[in-house]
Scaffold this motif. Sequence first.
Motif, PDB file in Angstrom:
ATOM      1  N   ASN A   5       0.830  -1.206   0.000  1.00  0.00           N
ATOM      2  CA  ASN A   5       0.000   0.000   0.000  1.00  0.00           C
ATOM      3  C   ASN A   5       0.867   1.261   0.000  1.00  0.00           C
ATOM      4  OD1 ASN A   5      -2.725   1.135   0.125  1.00  0.00           O
ATOM      5  ND2 ASN A   5      -2.063   1.916   2.113  1.00  0.00           N
ATOM      6  N   GLY A   6       1.953   1.239   0.787  1.00  0.00           N
ATOM      7  CA  GLY A   6       2.870   2.381   0.828  1.00  0.00           C
ATOM      8  C   GLY A   6       3.429   2.712  -0.548  1.00  0.00           C
ATOM      9  N   GLU A   7       3.742   1.678  -1.334  1.00  0.00           N
ATOM     10  CA  GLU A   7       4.245   1.904  -2.698  1.00  0.00           C
ATOM     11  C   GLU A   7       3.188   2.601  -3.558  1.00  0.00           C
ATOM     12  OE1 GLU A   7       7.138   1.327  -4.102  1.00  0.00           O
ATOM     13  OE2 GLU A   7       8.154   0.043  -2.639  1.00  0.00           O
ATOM     14  N   PHE A   8       1.943   2.146  -3.413  1.00  0.00           N
ATOM     15  CA  PHE A   8       0.868   2.757  -4.197  1.00  0.00           C
ATOM     16  C   PHE A   8       0.667   4.217  -3.797  1.00  0.00           C
ATOM     17  CE2 PHE A   8      -0.212  -1.506  -5.542  1.00  0.00           C
ATOM     18  CZ  PHE A   8      -0.818  -1.330  -6.771  1.00  0.00           C
ATOM     19  N   VAL A   9       0.652   4.481  -2.490  1.00  0.00           N
ATOM     20  CA  VAL A   9       0.453   5.856  -2.030  1.00  0.00           C
ATOM     21  C   VAL A   9       1.608   6.729  -2.522  1.00  0.00           C
ATOM     22  CG1 VAL A   9       0.276   7.344  -0.011  1.00  0.00           C
ATOM     23  CG2 VAL A   9      -0.894   5.137  -0.016  1.00  0.00           C
ATOM     24  N   GLN A  10       2.838   6.218  -2.391  1.00  0.00           N
ATOM     25  CA  GLN A  10       4.000   6.990  -2.810  1.00  0.00           C
ATOM     26  C   GLN A  10       3.919   7.337  -4.301  1.00  0.00           C
ATOM     27  OE1 GLN A  10       8.059   5.130  -2.548  1.00  0.00           O
ATOM     28  NE2 GLN A  10       8.370   6.882  -1.238  1.00  0.00           N
ATOM     29  N   LYS A  11       3.509   6.365  -5.079  1.00  0.00           N
ATOM     30  CA  LYS A  11       3.415   6.613  -6.522  1.00  0.00           C
ATOM     31  C   LYS A  11       2.337   7.656  -6.815  1.00  0.00           C
ATOM     32  CE  LYS A  11       1.791   3.613  -9.468  1.00  0.00           C
ATOM     33  NZ  LYS A  11       1.566   2.472 -10.393  1.00  0.00           N
ATOM     34  N   ARG A  12       1.231   7.550  -6.091  1.00  0.00           N
ATOM     35  CA  ARG A  12       0.143   8.507  -6.318  1.00  0.00           C
ATOM     36  C   ARG A  12       0.586   9.931  -6.005  1.00  0.00           C
ATOM     37  NH1 ARG A  12      -3.789   9.867  -2.715  1.00  0.00           N
ATOM     38  NH2 ARG A  12      -3.590   7.941  -1.520  1.00  0.00           N
ATOM     39  N   VAL A  39       3.676   7.208   4.411  1.00  0.00           N
ATOM     40  CA  VAL A  39       4.393   6.356   3.455  1.00  0.00           C
ATOM     41  C   VAL A  39       5.571   5.650   4.124  1.00  0.00           C
ATOM     42  CG1 VAL A  39       5.891   6.380   1.412  1.00  0.00           C
ATOM     43  CG2 VAL A  39       3.683   7.539   1.342  1.00  0.00           C
ATOM     44  N   ILE A  40       6.419   6.375   4.854  1.00  0.00           N
ATOM     45  CA  ILE A  40       7.622   5.704   5.392  1.00  0.00           C
ATOM     46  C   ILE A  40       7.253   4.740   6.525  1.00  0.00           C
ATOM     47  CG2 ILE A  40       9.140   7.601   4.667  1.00  0.00           C
ATOM     48  CD1 ILE A  40       9.616   8.246   7.613  1.00  0.00           C
ATOM     49  N   ARG A  41       6.188   5.058   7.250  1.00  0.00           N
ATOM     50  CA  ARG A  41       5.704   4.114   8.253  1.00  0.00           C
ATOM     51  C   ARG A  41       5.359   2.777   7.594  1.00  0.00           C
ATOM     52  NH1 ARG A  41       4.167   6.057  13.353  1.00  0.00           N
ATOM     53  NH2 ARG A  41       3.997   8.250  12.839  1.00  0.00           N
ATOM     54  N   GLN A  42       4.692   2.837   6.449  1.00  0.00           N
ATOM     55  CA  GLN A  42       4.260   1.609   5.780  1.00  0.00           C
ATOM     56  C   GLN A  42       5.402   0.926   5.045  1.00  0.00           C
ATOM     57  OE1 GLN A  42       0.042   1.572   4.153  1.00  0.00           O
ATOM     58  NE2 GLN A  42       0.481   3.742   4.121  1.00  0.00           N
ATOM     59  N   SER A  92      -7.010   1.464   2.195  1.00  0.00           N
ATOM     60  CA  SER A  92      -5.902   1.363   1.240  1.00  0.00           C
ATOM     61  C   SER A  92      -6.000   2.389   0.132  1.00  0.00           C
ATOM     62  CB  SER A  92      -5.877  -0.032   0.625  1.00  0.00           C
ATOM     63  OG  SER A  92      -5.624  -0.981   1.623  1.00  0.00           O
ATOM     64  N   ASP A  93      -4.920   2.498  -0.599  1.00  0.00           N
ATOM     65  CA  ASP A  93      -4.876   3.386  -1.750  1.00  0.00           C
ATOM     66  C   ASP A  93      -5.947   2.968  -2.767  1.00  0.00           C
ATOM     67  OD1 ASP A  93      -3.046   5.510  -3.060  1.00  0.00           O
ATOM     68  OD2 ASP A  93      -3.421   4.028  -4.627  1.00  0.00           O
ATOM     69  N   PRO A  94      -6.648   3.946  -3.341  1.00  0.00           N
ATOM     70  CA  PRO A  94      -7.728   3.589  -4.279  1.00  0.00           C
ATOM     71  C   PRO A  94      -7.252   2.762  -5.473  1.00  0.00           C
ATOM     72  CG  PRO A  94      -7.619   5.982  -3.911  1.00  0.00           C
ATOM     73  CD  PRO A  94      -6.548   5.386  -3.087  1.00  0.00           C
ATOM     74  N   LEU A  95      -6.045   3.036  -5.960  1.00  0.00           N
ATOM     75  CA  LEU A  95      -5.558   2.284  -7.118  1.00  0.00           C
ATOM     76  C   LEU A  95      -5.285   0.822  -6.748  1.00  0.00           C
ATOM     77  CD1 LEU A  95      -4.715   2.222 -10.082  1.00  0.00           C
ATOM     78  CD2 LEU A  95      -2.424   2.957  -9.391  1.00  0.00           C
TER      79      LEU A  95
END
Lengths: 336, 336
Positions: free
Chosen positions: A152-159, A174-177, B36-39
């Motif tokens: 999930n952190g990767e997805f948020v970071q990318k977004r 993000v860094i927590r995850q 979670s991230d929507p994507l």
Amino acid sequence: MNTVTETSSLKAALSALTARVEAAMNAELENHLAASDPLLRDVVRYALFSGGKRIRPFLAITCANVCDRDDEGLSLLAAALEYLHTATLMHDDVIDHAPLRRGRETAVQRYSLADAILAGDWLHARSLYLVGKFTGEVGLDVFCRATEGMVNGEFVQKRLAGDPQAGEADYFAVIRQKTGNLIASSCALGALYAGTSPEAVEALQRYGECVGLAFQIVDDILDYTGKETEMGKAEGNDFREGKLTLPLLRALAVAGSEDRAAMLALIAGDREAPETTAQMKEYIEALGGFQSAAETAKSCVADAIAALQPFLARPESAPHAALLQDLAEYILVRKK
Amino acid sequence: MNTVTETSSLKAALSALTARVEAAMNAELENHLAASDPLLRDVVRYALFSGGKRIRPFLAITCANVCDRDDEGLSLLAAALEYLHTATLMHDDVIDHAPLRRGRETAVQRYSLADAILAGDWLHARSLYLVGKFTGEVGLDVFCRATEGMVNGEFVQKRLAGDPQAGEADYFAVIRQKTGNLIASSCALGALYAGTSPEAVEALQRYGECVGLAFQIVDDILDYTGKETEMGKAEGNDFREGKLTLPLLRALAVAGSEDRAAMLALIAGDREAPETTAQMKEYIEALGGFQSAAETAKSCVADAIAALQPFLARPESAPHAALLQDLAEYILVRKK
């Protein structure tokens, strides 16, 4: 404060536990990969034995020791944490098309995309089996949430990439995850393995969370300021990828309107150009961004050590807890 | 023999269990992906709800029913099997650069390489957590060995690609690992969930192994003989990729020296050329390869049904066991 003696006892402990965990991994793989395809064995071993510092296994073992338990099962639990960490790095390197890691070819570069994805899946499955075996459903829950959180952190970071609207709350989420989760889980799983009280599990998990945050903040500072040879990668990588890390966010927060506009233009501009990174680094430096981020890392380390107090105060656990304290303090002085 | 009525009761059961498992997946994801991230949510849902036949969930639930157990936890265990299956397909499609699956875009094509790898990892972690929760260490062992076996099967298959020295033993070793494993594990996990006797677990696992082999052999026949629209892919895919499947191996085994030399030349030649596949298909047909492979599939189905005898003989389990028998028999008549 660390003395020279304490630092060398951390080094000695890290080195002894690394040898122990590598022996356990070797024996486990020898046994479990015996009937497997030779190439699968090669890829798994190549990725696992690549000079990693075995920090997650060290944390799991030392946290169990703090809670008065040590035996051979613990070595396998510690190995499982390195398996998952390695699986994650293998998939990350596939995604980033990364040719090098720790100064040598990545698995995807040396073998193939298919080999790196599949061997990563193999390690993932094996790690989950070992964690389930040694820590049951509660441990499995902790561990799977760590993986899910990393994803999930990767997805948020990318977004959020390149989005200056993303602030400190997003950065910490993000860094927590991405980093904090698995480090905190390593501590919690060691404590769970020892069968200690929920309060002790929670305290060691909290230690891990704070250490994970401090580690990532320092990493994000070193991404700008570290020497390429020491970090094994070019400086300013994060900025080029649009990751707006704490030093930049802190500088942006105190910038006057002119500096702010210039920084936003750099973020929105051609981040690949080397002079862009150099200019951004100058803004961050001039606006005290590195200093401010370093203060936060220091405060995370203080929080980590505060969580250790009950264990430092108890004679049986104090020597092990002192190693955890040394590790936390070491984060602030590391150069790579 | 199947009557029309039996076949429609299989269809009705498959359709009811599909609805049940999809409702369980929806509720589980709703709950677990809420923050979670929507994507990530989109990618996971896109990959999971793509018209899959939910055969593995069907097997887990029906095998538990055969062993006299049914409740809501079973729906989640069944969902976990679909999660792992989907994770595997996502990673396979990344590896094969596959644009389409079941007539629509694959996740890697619609989203990205990173999204497909990471969402696959998410589903993998979640599936293992659910299996550990509902079947404990024994079930986790069965499940992780299935994943490890699938990975190993891919490596073995790649090593043997285009190698006419690879014989039937290798072929069966590969399909046992790549397809048979997860199908057999689905049956075993359903039985384990029901807390039945080791003998019953073993019998249902054996049923699953035989069904898995039959399924894959028929798939390998249809790869040559199926219509493109029915299979959703071009015929002769396996041959082009150098997979020497049972029909070809059987034909090769009975070929005279002249035919044999011609077939080996086709294998070693330009397999991408459409006429090469057409010529190979003619040799296999003329030498009875399809017929011989179909006989073996039939014999696997007979073995599967033999393993069901104790359950067919017992009034309480007979209706559920009859569904398993129908499914096994259906494999032999399916056209896609």
